[in-house]
Design a protein around this motif. Structure first.
Motif, short mmCIF file in Angstrom:
data_model
loop_
_atom_site.label_atom_id
_atom_site.label_comp_id
_atom_site.label_asym_id
_atom_site.label_seq_id
_atom_site.Cartn_x
_atom_site.Cartn_y
_atom_site.Cartn_z
N PRO A 1 0.82 -1.22 0.00
CA PRO A 1 0.00 0.00 0.00
C PRO A 1 0.85 1.27 0.00
O PRO A 1 2.04 1.23 0.29
CB PRO A 1 -0.80 -0.12 1.31
N GLY A 2 0.23 2.40 -0.31
CA GLY A 2 0.87 3.71 -0.18
C GLY A 2 1.54 4.20 -1.43
O GLY A 2 2.70 4.58 -1.40
N ALA A 3 0.87 4.24 -2.53
CA ALA A 3 1.39 4.45 -3.88
C ALA A 3 2.68 5.27 -4.01
O ALA A 3 3.70 4.72 -4.38
CB ALA A 3 0.30 5.05 -4.75
N LEU A 4 2.68 6.55 -3.71
CA LEU A 4 3.85 7.39 -3.98
C LEU A 4 5.02 7.01 -3.07
O LEU A 4 6.14 6.81 -3.55
CB LEU A 4 3.51 8.87 -3.81
N ALA A 5 4.78 6.90 -1.78
CA ALA A 5 5.85 6.53 -0.85
C ALA A 5 6.39 5.15 -1.20
O ALA A 5 7.60 4.91 -1.18
CB ALA A 5 5.36 6.56 0.59
N ARG A 6 5.50 4.23 -1.53
CA ARG A 6 5.90 2.88 -1.93
C ARG A 6 6.80 2.94 -3.15
O ARG A 6 7.86 2.32 -3.19
CB ARG A 6 4.66 2.05 -2.25
N ASP A 7 6.38 3.69 -4.16
CA ASP A 7 7.14 3.73 -5.40
C ASP A 7 8.52 4.35 -5.20
O ASP A 7 9.52 3.86 -5.74
CB ASP A 7 6.38 4.49 -6.48
N ILE A 8 8.61 5.40 -4.41
CA ILE A 8 9.91 6.03 -4.12
C ILE A 8 10.82 5.04 -3.40
O ILE A 8 11.99 4.87 -3.75
CB ILE A 8 9.73 7.33 -3.31
N ALA A 9 10.27 4.37 -2.38
CA ALA A 9 11.07 3.39 -1.63
C ALA A 9 11.49 2.22 -2.52
O ALA A 9 12.64 1.76 -2.44
CB ALA A 9 10.28 2.88 -0.43
N LEU A 10 10.60 1.75 -3.37
CA LEU A 10 10.94 0.64 -4.26
C LEU A 10 12.03 1.03 -5.26
O LEU A 10 12.96 0.25 -5.50
CB LEU A 10 9.70 0.14 -4.99
N VAL A 11 11.92 2.20 -5.85
CA VAL A 11 12.91 2.64 -6.83
C VAL A 11 14.28 2.78 -6.16
O VAL A 11 15.28 2.27 -6.67
CB VAL A 11 12.46 3.95 -7.51
N GLY B 1 12.66 -6.09 -12.32
CA GLY B 1 11.81 -5.89 -13.48
C GLY B 1 10.48 -6.60 -13.33
O GLY B 1 9.42 -6.02 -13.54
N THR B 2 10.55 -7.86 -12.93
CA THR B 2 9.34 -8.65 -12.86
C THR B 2 8.46 -8.30 -11.66
O THR B 2 7.25 -8.29 -11.76
CB THR B 2 9.71 -10.15 -12.82
N ALA B 3 9.06 -7.99 -10.53
CA ALA B 3 8.28 -7.67 -9.33
C ALA B 3 7.76 -6.23 -9.33
O ALA B 3 6.71 -5.96 -8.76
CB ALA B 3 9.13 -7.90 -8.08
N TYR B 4 8.46 -5.32 -9.99
CA TYR B 4 8.10 -3.90 -9.94
C TYR B 4 7.15 -3.46 -11.05
O TYR B 4 6.44 -2.48 -10.89
CB TYR B 4 9.35 -3.03 -10.04
#
Length: 196
Positions: free
Chosen positions: A20-30, A65-68
């Motif tokens: 959950p947490g779209a923007l924060a999640r995406d920043i942390a994942l990147v 690549g596959t998970a993100y």
């Protein structure tokens, strides 16, 4: 019609969508994805006769690549490449800056992660049988771009390029691709059990 589109978008496309947490999640994942590839680059074995080391990066690229998914994977590998060029010492062997003859493999990582993410968004990561072609396609991009760059940068013939940029890495990368192809469906199965 619009109701079915809304339903299809609410389903997770890739594993990262389960967080959950779209923007924060995406920043942390990147940032985390770039860091993972940088850490795996430090697992490096230098092979005599080639400027390209054997590293753990390929596994990280395929998994990210596959998970993100395509967008986050592309951003993570772009961050890895740009930060490395700007001085973060996380290319193979704690190097930074332009990586010379082997930099084409980093460019290939970007293309492979993006392609694997694109395929995963279409369900290529849900079973081992569907994951294997996705991982192989990613590997082909890494080798194709990496070897082309190596040939030009080091002024190699085709046979020299194959000997220095492909042959020493085939077995290890096959193992990494198989590992990634097995891990993603297993993660989906685990996520399915937890959400049930």
């Amino acid at each position: 019609m619009s109701h079915s589109v809304a339903l299809s978008r609410s389903r997770p496309l890739v594993l990262a969508d389960l967080i959950p947490g779209a923007l924060a999640r995406d920043i942390a994942l990147v940032a985390g994805g770039a860091g993972l590839v940088g850490a795996l680059a430090q697992i490096a074995v230098h092979v005599p006769g080639t400027p390209v080391p054997i590293t753990g990066q390929t596994l990280g690229v395929l998994l990210i690549g596959t998970a993100y998914g395509a967008r986050r994977a592309a951003a993570a590998i772009a961050l890895y490449a740009v930060a490395g060029i700007l001085g973060v010492p996380w290319f193979a062997g704690h190097h930074s800056g332009y990586a010379g003859a082997s930099f084409g493999y980093v460019v290939g990582f970007f293309a492979a992660a993006t392609l694997c993410g694109f395929l995963a968004e279409r369900g290529a990561d849900r079973s081992v049988l569907r994951s294997i072609p996705s991982m192989l396609a990613g590997e082909v991009l890494i080798y194709g771009i990496g070897m082309a760059w190596l040939a030009v940068a080091a002024h190699l013939t085709l046979s020299q390029t194959i000997a220095q940029g492909l042959t020493p890495f085939l077995l290890g990368d096959a193992v990494k691709a198989a590992l990634a192809a097995g891990l993603l469906p297993a993660a989906w199965a685990l996520a399915g059990r937890r959400s049930a």
